[in-house]
Design an enzyme around this catalytic site. Structure first.
Site, PDB file in Angstrom:
ATOM      1  CB  SER A   1      41.880  55.514  41.840  1.00  0.00           C
ATOM      2  OG  SER A   1      40.598  55.909  42.259  1.00  0.00           O
TER       3      SER A   1
ATOM      4  CB  SER B   1      37.452  57.450  42.777  1.00  0.00           C
ATOM      5  OG  SER B   1      37.212  56.323  43.564  1.00  0.00           O
TER       6      SER B   1
ATOM      7  CE  LYS C   1      39.924  53.767  52.162  1.00  0.00           C
ATOM      8  NZ  LYS C   1      39.001  52.669  51.843  1.00  0.00           N
TER       9      LYS C   1
ATOM     10  CG  ASP D   1      35.106  52.204  52.284  1.00  0.00           C
ATOM     11  OD1 ASP D   1      34.788  52.517  51.127  1.00  0.00           O
ATOM     12  OD2 ASP D   1      36.272  52.308  52.719  1.00  0.00           O
TER      13      ASP D   1
ATOM     14  N   GLY E   1      40.225  38.500  55.683  1.00  0.00           N
ATOM     15  CA  GLY E   1      40.935  39.770  55.777  1.00  0.00           C
ATOM     16  C   GLY E   1      40.542  40.539  57.026  1.00  0.00           C
ATOM     17  CB  ALA E   2      41.795  41.478  59.914  1.00  0.00           C
TER      18      ALA E   2
ATOM     19  N   GLY F   1      41.745  47.537  56.276  1.00  0.00           N
ATOM     20  CA  GLY F   1      40.853  48.690  56.281  1.00  0.00           C
ATOM     21  C   GLY F   1      39.457  48.373  55.763  1.00  0.00           C
TER      22      GLY F   1
ATOM     23  CE1 TYR G   1      38.422  49.346  41.520  1.00  0.00           C
ATOM     24  CE2 TYR G   1      37.721  48.868  43.750  1.00  0.00           C
ATOM     25  CZ  TYR G   1      38.484  49.594  42.873  1.00  0.00           C
ATOM     26  OH  TYR G   1      39.321  50.572  43.347  1.00  0.00           O
TER      27      TYR G   1
ATOM     28  N   GLY H   1      33.157  43.796  43.415  1.00  0.00           N
ATOM     29  CA  GLY H   1      33.247  44.987  44.259  1.00  0.00           C
ATOM     30  C   GLY H   1      32.827  46.292  43.614  1.00  0.00           C
TER      31      GLY H   1
HETATM   32  P1  NAP Z   1      44.628  46.352  53.612  1.00  0.00           P
HETATM   33  O1  NAP Z   1      44.191  47.315  54.660  1.00  0.00           O
HETATM   34  O2  NAP Z   1      46.020  46.383  53.135  1.00  0.00           O
HETATM   35  O3  NAP Z   1      44.307  44.864  54.183  1.00  0.00           O
HETATM   36  C1  NAP Z   1      44.633  43.728  53.420  1.00  0.00           C
HETATM   37  C2  NAP Z   1      44.123  42.459  54.107  1.00  0.00           C
HETATM   38  O4  NAP Z   1      44.318  41.377  53.204  1.00  0.00           O
HETATM   39  C3  NAP Z   1      44.856  42.098  55.400  1.00  0.00           C
HETATM   40  O5  NAP Z   1      43.969  41.465  56.269  1.00  0.00           O
HETATM   41  C4  NAP Z   1      45.926  41.125  54.899  1.00  0.00           C
HETATM   42  O6  NAP Z   1      46.301  40.152  55.864  1.00  0.00           O
HETATM   43  C5  NAP Z   1      45.163  40.398  53.801  1.00  0.00           C
HETATM   44  N1  NAP Z   1      46.074  39.849  52.792  1.00  0.00           N
HETATM   45  C6  NAP Z   1      46.920  40.544  51.990  1.00  0.00           C
HETATM   46  N2  NAP Z   1      47.584  39.703  51.172  1.00  0.00           N
HETATM   47  C7  NAP Z   1      47.158  38.454  51.492  1.00  0.00           C
HETATM   48  C8  NAP Z   1      47.496  37.150  51.010  1.00  0.00           C
HETATM   49  N3  NAP Z   1      48.393  36.974  50.045  1.00  0.00           N
HETATM   50  N4  NAP Z   1      46.865  36.080  51.551  1.00  0.00           N
HETATM   51  C9  NAP Z   1      45.964  36.243  52.545  1.00  0.00           C
HETATM   52  N5  NAP Z   1      45.610  37.445  53.053  1.00  0.00           N
HETATM   53  C10 NAP Z   1      46.200  38.540  52.534  1.00  0.00           C
HETATM   54  O7  NAP Z   1      43.723  46.481  52.300  1.00  0.00           O
HETATM   55  P2  NAP Z   1      42.220  47.026  52.203  1.00  0.00           P
HETATM   56  O8  NAP Z   1      42.214  48.486  52.004  1.00  0.00           O
HETATM   57  O9  NAP Z   1      41.422  46.455  53.329  1.00  0.00           O
HETATM   58  O10 NAP Z   1      41.745  46.370  50.805  1.00  0.00           O
HETATM   59  C11 NAP Z   1      41.485  44.996  50.692  1.00  0.00           C
HETATM   60  C12 NAP Z   1      40.798  44.708  49.353  1.00  0.00           C
HETATM   61  O11 NAP Z   1      39.503  45.328  49.317  1.00  0.00           O
HETATM   62  C13 NAP Z   1      41.556  45.268  48.140  1.00  0.00           C
HETATM   63  O12 NAP Z   1      41.462  44.323  47.108  1.00  0.00           O
HETATM   64  C14 NAP Z   1      40.793  46.513  47.772  1.00  0.00           C
HETATM   65  O13 NAP Z   1      40.875  46.814  46.385  1.00  0.00           O
HETATM   66  C15 NAP Z   1      39.372  46.102  48.129  1.00  0.00           C
HETATM   67  N6  NAP Z   1      38.504  47.247  48.425  1.00  0.00           N
HETATM   68  C16 NAP Z   1      37.401  47.402  47.654  1.00  0.00           C
HETATM   69  C17 NAP Z   1      36.540  48.459  47.927  1.00  0.00           C
HETATM   70  C18 NAP Z   1      35.307  48.626  47.080  1.00  0.00           C
HETATM   71  O14 NAP Z   1      34.681  49.671  47.170  1.00  0.00           O
HETATM   72  N7  NAP Z   1      34.931  47.634  46.310  1.00  0.00           N
HETATM   73  C19 NAP Z   1      36.798  49.358  48.968  1.00  0.00           C
HETATM   74  C20 NAP Z   1      37.947  49.174  49.744  1.00  0.00           C
HETATM   75  C21 NAP Z   1      38.809  48.101  49.444  1.00  0.00           C
HETATM   76  P3  NAP Z   1      47.451  40.405  56.980  1.00  0.00           P
HETATM   77  O15 NAP Z   1      46.791  41.226  58.054  1.00  0.00           O
HETATM   78  O16 NAP Z   1      47.796  39.036  57.416  1.00  0.00           O
HETATM   79  O17 NAP Z   1      48.556  41.148  56.278  1.00  0.00           O
END
Ligand code: NAP
Length: 293
Positions: free
Chosen positions: A19, A21, A70, A106, A131-132, A134, A234, A255
């Site tokens: 992080s 933050s 979360k 977010d 993706g689906a 958080g 990011y 990001g």
């Molecule tokens: P999460 O809740 O763990 O969800 C991950 C998602 O990615 C799920 O839909 C998962 O699919 C999919 N996934 C994981 N590995 C994969 C792969 N190898 N191939 C295809 N799909 C895959 O994670 P999250 O919190 O949503 O975070 C997702 C990304 O967003 C991270 O990179 C995080 O750093 C970024 N993020 C950025 C910010 C920002 O402010 N810029 C804020 C929040 C998050 P399944 O459902 O099939 O497992």
């Protein structure tokens, strides 16, 4: 003269090594002359209730919540803001008296980052999201709330994408045929991006220190030059997806702006003041430069 009591803010998550933050929130507090410390709190799951109880003390302004808490933190709070309830996740906690209120910044961070860095407005646009999880929940909520022309959610686990759509259809006024869920496979994605204005990566594919580092979630797909590609990752700022998109002539956005904007909204909720965005960006960039590779 009596010195003001030092206030505290915490980042609750596990693990927290990634992080940035703490760096940019502390920079914003210092810039505003607020006597407060923003501290990472790496909390193992069994200690989450105790860590949340600590937030009720008078020396605490609030907290941020990150992976994996979360959703888990929601039943431990006294009130959940309407947007956080609709998205199904809390990333910001504010202490008011002894009561704790949960918010989600977010979705606004996603929209603000997009608007500020590219001028792109979501209303009337065709959006494809990968993706689906958080982050995807917040993005999909923002897209539907902004009145996109279409939203296609691709996920490896199709049922999870369907659940996300179903949840959001209960809380947003989505017209028929606007949103759909699809299984993430190369052929379907290649077909969908041809008629897309914005492609959002809300998966961690391409992130540093993961097995997928250096790879793209849209491997082998021709990305149209007319499209904007927004990767929520990011670290690194230039993912394989963004490099491929730029090589194809498409506009790109990483990001970091979303991260800083969701943090700026949290700062305003805790302090009642707007932070200095430039100080936040500078500190975030410096912290990222120190965490590379
Ligand atoms: P999460 O809740 O763990 O969800 C991950 C998602 O990615 C799920 O839909 C998962 O699919 C999919 N996934 C994981 N590995 C994969 C792969 N190898 N191939 C295809 N799909 C895959 O994670 P999250 O919190 O949503 O975070 C997702 C990304 O967003 C991270 O990179 C995080 O750093 C970024 N993020 C950025 C910010 C920002 O402010 N810029 C804020 C929040 C998050 P399944 O459902 O099939 O497992």
């Amino acid at each position: 003269m009596v010195k003001p009591m030092l206030q505290h803010l915490f980042l609750l998550g596990h693990p927290l090594g990634h992080s940035v933050s703490p760096a940019f929130q502390q920079a914003a507090l210092d810039h505003a002359g607020i006597s407060a410390r923003y501290e990472p709190a790496d909390v193992p799951p069994q200690d989450l209730p105790t860590a949340v109880a600590r937030l009720r003390q008078p020396d605490v302004l609030g907290a941020n919540v990150t992976v994996p808490y979360k959703e888990a933190v929601m039943p431990l709070l006294d009130e959940i803001d309407g947007r956080a309830r609709a998205i199904g996740a809390v990333n910001t906690i504010v202490r008011r008296g002894r009561r704790l209120q949960g918010y989600n910044t977010d979705a606004d961070g996603f929209v603000q980052g997009l608007r500020e860095r590219t001028g792109f407005e979501l209303g009337g646009q065709r959006v494809v999201m990968l993706g689906a999880g958080g982050a995807a929940r917040a993005v999909a909520f923002a897209a539907l709330e902004s009145g996109v022309a279409s939203l296609t959610i691709f996920n490896r686990d199709l049922e999870r994408a369907r659940r996300l759509l179903n949840d959001l259809e209960q809380v947003t006024s989505v017209g028929p045929g606007i949103a759909r869920a699809m299984l993430l496979d190369t052929k379907s994605l290649a077909g969908a991006v041809v008629e897309t204005d914005l492609l959002v990566n809300a998966t961690p594919v391409g992130m540093y220190h993961t097995a997928s580092e250096g790879t793209s979630p849209a491997e082998g797909i021709v990305l149209p030059a007319s499209m904007l590609v927004y990767d929520l990752i990011y670290n690194p700022r230039q993912t394989r997806l963004l490099l491929d998109a730029a090589a194809a002539g498409a506009r790109t956005l990483d990001g970091l702006a979303m991260l800083v904007h969701q943090g700026a909204e949290a700062f305003a909720l805790w302090t009642g003041r707007q932070p200095n965005l430039e100080a936040m960006f500078r500190a975030a960039e410096a912290a990222l430069a120190g965490k590379k590779g």
